[in-house]
Scaffold this motif. Structure first.
Motif, PDB file in Angstrom:
ATOM      1  N   THR A 277     -11.708   6.951 -63.291  1.00  0.00           N
ATOM      2  CA  THR A 277     -10.903   7.739 -64.225  1.00  0.00           C
ATOM      3  C   THR A 277     -11.305   9.208 -64.180  1.00  0.00           C
ATOM      4  OG1 THR A 277     -10.780   5.809 -65.673  1.00  0.00           O
ATOM      5  CG2 THR A 277     -10.140   7.919 -66.614  1.00  0.00           C
ATOM      6  N   ALA A 278     -12.611   9.462 -64.159  1.00  0.00           N
ATOM      7  CA  ALA A 278     -13.104  10.836 -64.093  1.00  0.00           C
ATOM      8  C   ALA A 278     -12.750  11.472 -62.753  1.00  0.00           C
ATOM      9  CB  ALA A 278     -14.615  10.861 -64.307  1.00  0.00           C
ATOM     10  N   LEU A 279     -12.924  10.725 -61.670  1.00  0.00           N
ATOM     11  CA  LEU A 279     -12.616  11.256 -60.345  1.00  0.00           C
ATOM     12  C   LEU A 279     -11.133  11.584 -60.202  1.00  0.00           C
ATOM     13  CD1 LEU A 279     -14.902   8.956 -58.196  1.00  0.00           C
ATOM     14  CD2 LEU A 279     -14.994  11.445 -58.233  1.00  0.00           C
ATOM     15  N   LYS A 280     -10.270  10.744 -60.776  1.00  0.00           N
ATOM     16  CA  LYS A 280      -8.833  11.023 -60.724  1.00  0.00           C
ATOM     17  C   LYS A 280      -8.513  12.320 -61.459  1.00  0.00           C
ATOM     18  CE  LYS A 280      -7.540   6.143 -60.464  1.00  0.00           C
ATOM     19  NZ  LYS A 280      -6.986   4.970 -61.203  1.00  0.00           N
ATOM     20  N   ALA A 281      -9.126  12.503 -62.625  1.00  0.00           N
ATOM     21  CA  ALA A 281      -8.896  13.729 -63.390  1.00  0.00           C
ATOM     22  C   ALA A 281      -9.404  14.944 -62.627  1.00  0.00           C
ATOM     23  CB  ALA A 281      -9.589  13.629 -64.748  1.00  0.00           C
ATOM     24  N   MET A 282     -10.558  14.819 -61.988  1.00  0.00           N
ATOM     25  CA  MET A 282     -11.120  15.926 -61.205  1.00  0.00           C
ATOM     26  C   MET A 282     -10.242  16.241 -60.000  1.00  0.00           C
ATOM     27  SD  MET A 282     -15.062  14.582 -61.557  1.00  0.00           S
ATOM     28  CE  MET A 282     -15.887  15.808 -60.539  1.00  0.00           C
ATOM     29  N   MET A 283      -9.709  15.202 -59.374  1.00  0.00           N
ATOM     30  CA  MET A 283      -8.856  15.381 -58.206  1.00  0.00           C
ATOM     31  C   MET A 283      -7.578  16.145 -58.570  1.00  0.00           C
ATOM     32  SD  MET A 283      -7.312  12.376 -55.737  1.00  0.00           S
ATOM     33  CE  MET A 283      -6.360  11.592 -57.067  1.00  0.00           C
ATOM     34  N   LYS A 284      -6.999  15.815 -59.716  1.00  0.00           N
ATOM     35  CA  LYS A 284      -5.759  16.474 -60.129  1.00  0.00           C
ATOM     36  C   LYS A 284      -6.006  17.902 -60.619  1.00  0.00           C
ATOM     37  CE  LYS A 284      -3.058  12.943 -59.337  1.00  0.00           C
ATOM     38  NZ  LYS A 284      -1.953  12.986 -58.357  1.00  0.00           N
ATOM     39  N   ALA A 285      -7.113  18.100 -61.352  1.00  0.00           N
ATOM     40  CA  ALA A 285      -7.381  19.416 -61.947  1.00  0.00           C
ATOM     41  C   ALA A 285      -7.965  20.408 -60.951  1.00  0.00           C
ATOM     42  CB  ALA A 285      -8.327  19.264 -63.141  1.00  0.00           C
ATOM     43  N   VAL A 286      -8.806  19.911 -60.047  1.00  0.00           N
ATOM     44  CA  VAL A 286      -9.479  20.799 -59.079  1.00  0.00           C
ATOM     45  C   VAL A 286      -9.311  20.188 -57.685  1.00  0.00           C
ATOM     46  CG1 VAL A 286     -11.602  22.054 -58.543  1.00  0.00           C
ATOM     47  CG2 VAL A 286     -11.170  21.300 -60.898  1.00  0.00           C
ATOM     48  N   PRO A 287      -8.153  20.377 -57.059  1.00  0.00           N
ATOM     49  CA  PRO A 287      -7.899  19.725 -55.771  1.00  0.00           C
ATOM     50  C   PRO A 287      -8.765  20.242 -54.623  1.00  0.00           C
ATOM     51  CG  PRO A 287      -6.098  21.199 -56.370  1.00  0.00           C
ATOM     52  CD  PRO A 287      -6.974  21.102 -57.565  1.00  0.00           C
ATOM     53  N   ALA A 288      -9.272  21.474 -54.729  1.00  0.00           N
ATOM     54  CA  ALA A 288     -10.120  22.038 -53.667  1.00  0.00           C
ATOM     55  C   ALA A 288     -11.425  22.541 -54.285  1.00  0.00           C
ATOM     56  CB  ALA A 288      -9.391  23.153 -52.937  1.00  0.00           C
ATOM     57  N   PRO A 289     -12.321  21.667 -54.711  1.00  0.00           N
ATOM     58  CA  PRO A 289     -13.515  22.079 -55.472  1.00  0.00           C
ATOM     59  C   PRO A 289     -14.470  22.983 -54.705  1.00  0.00           C
ATOM     60  CG  PRO A 289     -13.659  19.777 -54.831  1.00  0.00           C
ATOM     61  CD  PRO A 289     -12.263  20.207 -54.538  1.00  0.00           C
ATOM     62  N   ARG A 290     -14.596  22.804 -53.409  1.00  0.00           N
ATOM     63  CA  ARG A 290     -15.572  23.610 -52.664  1.00  0.00           C
ATOM     64  C   ARG A 290     -15.129  25.057 -52.489  1.00  0.00           C
ATOM     65  NH1 ARG A 290     -17.454  19.917 -47.628  1.00  0.00           N
ATOM     66  NH2 ARG A 290     -15.232  19.445 -47.534  1.00  0.00           N
ATOM     67  N   GLU A 291     -13.882  25.358 -52.826  1.00  0.00           N
ATOM     68  CA  GLU A 291     -13.424  26.748 -52.826  1.00  0.00           C
ATOM     69  C   GLU A 291     -13.849  27.468 -54.098  1.00  0.00           C
ATOM     70  OE1 GLU A 291      -9.244  26.855 -52.213  1.00  0.00           O
ATOM     71  OE2 GLU A 291      -9.314  25.862 -50.249  1.00  0.00           O
ATOM     72  N   ARG A 292     -14.205  26.698 -55.147  1.00  0.00           N
ATOM     73  CA  ARG A 292     -14.554  27.285 -56.437  1.00  0.00           C
ATOM     74  C   ARG A 292     -16.012  27.084 -56.827  1.00  0.00           C
ATOM     75  NH1 ARG A 292     -10.214  25.073 -60.686  1.00  0.00           N
ATOM     76  NH2 ARG A 292     -11.772  26.028 -62.077  1.00  0.00           N
ATOM     77  N   TYR A 293     -16.657  26.037 -56.292  1.00  0.00           N
ATOM     78  CA  TYR A 293     -18.008  25.692 -56.737  1.00  0.00           C
ATOM     79  C   TYR A 293     -18.939  25.489 -55.535  1.00  0.00           C
ATOM     80  CZ  TYR A 293     -15.411  24.579 -61.010  1.00  0.00           C
ATOM     81  OH  TYR A 293     -14.593  24.640 -62.106  1.00  0.00           O
TER      82      TYR A 293
END
Length: 571
Positions: A277-293
């Motif tokens: 559930t958490a991973l799905k939310a992260m996937m939708k909210a931040v589709p490219a995380p390594r560009e931001r973090y």
């Protein structure tokens, strides 16, 4: 690994000794807990600090009359006092009963009364509900108030600990002695209290080490949003991390995808447990995380629901980590999962086994796992059945993972097992298929699988397919009663931000599933809702939705025959 693995369970074993006391004696300066409150307040606790505070609390609890075997309720979120309380209770030989801060007065009253807990330790998140429940709990003699709850209980935490010694002689406990009492979700009848022995932590370790890609490595830091009141947070995160003397991040606050990434970046988190559930939310909210973090992640374990290949691909392609799916339950935790390889500082390659997208994985070393039928016979590869674990491993030695039984419920304990008590299979209640290589493929809870038009339907595959659509944040599939076909497939869908439901989207989602799965699997009906009913452990409560559909069907039937009923549930 399975052939060479042998359990080494000493006759005497105590969780507090293994997770705290031995590290405190070894210099004690190493970091145990890094704490952050959503307000921005932060703190750090060393293993020496953890032991000193646990010793003081053990004295304070003894002063309140707590004896070995007594149940002590811990109603707190992720915070240092929660870990301190666990260590204090274990080293006394008492039984810790973690309770979620999300429980209301009724849920608290049932568990406190049923367990006959003598003391409750609670902070500001639950003090009001606990005080309301207290009248129904005659065995509850004292409430210890923590943090902003001070002044609202019988004893204040800081004042009680301040007058006690930082030295304490721990009780000697057997490995088989009870340590934890955790109440299950209660999806079928009242919640059952699973009594967990000290040795169960040892039983968890092979799965934890493997699912975290050979934890620990130098510099490993663990964090998970999983509530420490549940098996996922306690046995899959807090206790095994402390067992290996590594630091764990405790965040007291509401989960959000952005906050998860911020925490992992700020504390250089290397290992985590994230619910699907958490991973799905992260996937939708931040589709490219390594560009931001800037992330230091090297291992992600996920459990509770099927991950599915959409989330699996997100981990691999966007987080740079192959998600290791894991399967277990409160009574027999950490039994099946995946494991990645890594190269240690000496250049040695530690092998794992490749994860297959959508698979639960393979049995971890030390656990004899099979898919069995209603008669307790092992199913051939490809045939669905109940996932079960044998009391004895492949060498005939007792598996330490097993719970002691359900609290004051011998009938339910007996029903959990098939076969001779000392030579039995323990059923999980989850349906799966095992392939020729020993990988398990989850089909859902045994009571979630249903038939529609004569076809056997496992909801997780359809839900996973729906989540791949950009408009879907989450989904749950249940049977809708149908007079002609028995049932039809219905999907409840939570929309991703920026999307609006309607007939056009319903048809689009139906075509999306129809083009990827079998024709009989696409949802004949789709209902858009704001949020799915969830357990406090992050699992979708399909049963709630199924019962809602059954009630609606009864309403329609009664209306068609001229019956009188109340207003239908809102659509």
């Amino acid at each position: 690994m399975h052939t060479g693995f042998r359990w080494q369970v000493p006759p005497s074993f105590n969780i507090a000794q293994a997770c705290c006391r031995r590290w405190a004696k070894d210099g004690g300066g190493r970091t145990a807990i890094v704490y952050e409150h959503e307000s921005g307040r932060r703190d750090t606790l060393s293993y020496a600090d953890l032991l000193a505070q646990a010793n003081r609390l053990s004295h304070a609890l003894e002063r309140l009359g707590v004896q070995p075997g007594d149940r002590v309720a811990l109603v707190m979120p992720q915070r240092p006092e929660t870990a301190i309380a666990h260590m204090a209770v274990y080293q006394m030989g008492a039984v810790a009963m973690p309770l979620s801060m999300l429980f209301g007065p009724e849920a608290l009253a049932y568990r406190l009364s049923h367990s006959e807990a003598v003391v409750a330790i609670v902070d500001e998140t639950s003090i009001a509900n606990l005080r309301q429940a207290r009248a129904e709990c005659p065995a509850l003699r004292h409430i210890v108030a923590v943090g902003d709850a001070c002044g609202q209980g019988d004893v204040d935490w800081e004042a009680a600990l301040a007058r006690e010694s930082a030295l304490y002689v721990a009780q000697a406990t057997r490995a088989d002695d009870p340590a934890v009492l955790i109440y299950t979700s209660g999806t079928t009848g009242p919640p059952k209290g699973a009594l967990i022995p000290h040795r169960a932590l040892i039983g968890n370790l092979p799965g934890f080490v493997a699912s975290q890609n050979w934890f620990p490595r130098e510099g490993d830091v663990f964090w998970s949003p999983a509530d420490w009141a549940w098996t996922g947070g306690l046995m899959d995160a807090l206790l095994p991390t402390l067992y290996f003397g590594q630091p764990i991040v405790a965040y007291q606050g509401r989960f959000s995808p952005e906050k998860a990434f911020e925490l992992m970046e700020r504390y250089k988190v290397t290992n985590t447990f994230l619910f699907p559930t958490a991973l799905k939310a992260m996937m939708k909210a931040v589709p490219a995380p390594r560009e931001r973090y800037r992330l230091a992640l090297r291992a992600i374990m996920s459990a509770g629901e099927a991950v599915g290949d959409a989330v699996f691909a997100y981990g691999r392609d966007q987080l740079g980590v192959t998600i290791n799916e894991m399967f277990g339950q409160t009574e027999i935790n950490y039994i099946v999962g995946n494991c990645g390889e890594f190269v240690d500082a000496a250049g040695r390659v530690h092998p794992g086994w490749p994860a297959k997208p959508g698979s639960m994985g393979r049995p971890y070393p030390g656990h004899r796992v099979a898919v069995i039928d209603d008669n307790g016979q092992v199913c051939p590869p490809g045939v669905p059945g109940d996932v079960a674990v044998h009391r004895r491993d492949i060498h005939g030695d007792p598996d330490p993972i097993f719970f002691l039984g359900y609290w004051k419920n011998e009938e339910a304990t007996r029903a959990k097992f098939t076969g001779d008590p000392d030579d039995a299979w323990c059923r999980t209640g989850d349906t799966a298929v095992m392939d020729e290589e020993g990988y398990l493929w989850y089909q859902g809870r045994s009571d979630d699988v249903f038939k529609a038009a004569g076809y056997r339907i496992g909801p997780s595959e359809i839900e996973n397919c729906l989540v791949k659509h950009p408009a879907v944040a989450n989904a749950a599939v249940v049977p809708k009663p149908d007079p002609e076909r028995g049932a039809v497939v219905k999907a409840y869908v939570v929309l991703a931000p920026g999307h609006v439901g309607g007939a056009t989207l319903v048809e689009d989602l139906q075509q999306h599933v129809r083009g990827r799965l079998a024709p009989y699997e696409y949802p004949k009906e789709i209902e858009f809702i704001e949020a799915l009913p969830m357990t406090t452990t992050g699992k979708v409560q399909r049963r709630v939705l199924r019962l809602q559909e059954e009630e609606r069907a009864r309403h329609v039937a009664a209306r068609g025959t001229g019956g009188r009923i109340g207003d239908p549930s809102p659509q």
